[in-house]
Motif scaffolding. Sequence first.
Motif, PDB file in Angstrom:
ATOM      1  N   MET A 131       1.034  -1.321  -0.031  1.00 23.06           N
ATOM      2  CA  MET A 131       0.089   0.100  -0.067  1.00 23.06           C
ATOM      3  C   MET A 131       0.879   1.100  -0.078  1.00 23.06           C
ATOM      4  O   MET A 131       1.849   1.343   0.782  1.00 23.06           O
ATOM      5  N   THR A 132       0.593   2.147  -0.718  1.00 22.83           N
ATOM      6  CA  THR A 132       1.192   3.297  -1.122  1.00 22.83           C
ATOM      7  C   THR A 132       0.897   4.612  -0.077  1.00 22.83           C
ATOM      8  O   THR A 132      -0.393   4.612  -0.015  1.00 22.83           O
ATOM      9  N   GLY A 133       1.842   5.119   0.724  1.00 16.80           N
ATOM     10  CA  GLY A 133       1.290   6.000   1.616  1.00 16.80           C
ATOM     11  C   GLY A 133       1.369   7.714   0.906  1.00 16.80           C
ATOM     12  O   GLY A 133       2.255   7.745   0.173  1.00 16.80           O
ATOM     13  N   ASP A 134       0.380   8.509   1.584  1.00 20.17           N
ATOM     14  CA  ASP A 134       0.464   9.700   0.998  1.00 20.17           C
ATOM     15  C   ASP A 134       1.115  10.707   2.274  1.00 20.17           C
ATOM     16  O   ASP A 134       0.511  10.800   3.003  1.00 20.17           O
ATOM     17  N   ALA A 135       2.452  11.214   1.876  1.00 22.45           N
ATOM     18  CA  ALA A 135       3.048  11.964   2.730  1.00 22.45           C
ATOM     19  C   ALA A 135       2.181  13.120   3.486  1.00 22.45           C
ATOM     20  O   ALA A 135       2.345  13.726   4.704  1.00 22.45           O
ATOM     21  N   ALA A 136       1.339  14.005   2.456  1.00 21.95           N
ATOM     22  CA  ALA A 136       0.702  15.317   2.858  1.00 21.95           C
ATOM     23  C   ALA A 136      -0.133  14.927   3.649  1.00 21.95           C
ATOM     24  O   ALA A 136      -0.643  15.477   4.554  1.00 21.95           O
ATOM     25  N   ALA A 176      -0.088   3.722   6.398  1.00 21.56           N
ATOM     26  CA  ALA A 176       0.777   4.077   5.207  1.00 21.56           C
ATOM     27  C   ALA A 176       1.143   5.473   5.082  1.00 21.56           C
ATOM     28  O   ALA A 176       2.223   5.930   4.657  1.00 21.56           O
ATOM     29  N   ASP A 177       0.072   6.209   5.173  1.00 25.04           N
ATOM     30  CA  ASP A 177       0.455   7.633   5.049  1.00 25.04           C
ATOM     31  C   ASP A 177       1.155   8.398   6.112  1.00 25.04           C
ATOM     32  O   ASP A 177       1.961   9.068   5.945  1.00 25.04           O
ATOM     33  N   ILE A 178       1.039   7.871   7.294  1.00 24.07           N
ATOM     34  CA  ILE A 178       1.752   8.249   8.441  1.00 24.07           C
ATOM     35  C   ILE A 178       3.352   7.667   8.190  1.00 24.07           C
ATOM     36  O   ILE A 178       4.385   8.680   8.520  1.00 24.07           O
ATOM     37  N   ALA A 179       3.275   6.541   8.022  1.00 21.64           N
ATOM     38  CA  ALA A 179       4.885   6.172   7.590  1.00 21.64           C
ATOM     39  C   ALA A 179       5.309   6.927   6.337  1.00 21.64           C
ATOM     40  O   ALA A 179       6.779   7.162   6.408  1.00 21.64           O
ATOM     41  N   ALA A 180       4.859   7.198   5.493  1.00 21.79           N
ATOM     42  CA  ALA A 180       5.273   8.222   4.347  1.00 21.79           C
ATOM     43  C   ALA A 180       5.992   9.428   4.820  1.00 21.79           C
ATOM     44  O   ALA A 180       6.736   9.703   4.463  1.00 21.79           O
TER      45      ALA A 180
END
Length: 85
Positions: A1-6, A74-78
């Motif tokens: 799963m790809t995370g979104d850094a924003a 995933a977003d948090i990790a990104a």
Amino acid sequence: MTGDAATGRQLTYTCQGCHGVEGYRNIYPHYHVPMIGGQSPEYLVNALHEYKRGTRRHPTMQAQAQSFTDQDIADIAAFLSELSK
């Protein structure tokens, strides 16, 4: 799963009180709080999933992690993995 850094940046607002992402300072300097900024995304995802499952124990972290979806994690990790150590 790809995370979104924003999106992850927004989700980490509550993390800063203890983990103090900027400069790694926390509001409770009398006990050790791990530095999470700059950790690998795999480490962060695994840690949050372990808290969510209860296989890694810390009452505050378990409560936080249980509120996150897999995409949130995933977003948090990104976001956190992009910060410098």
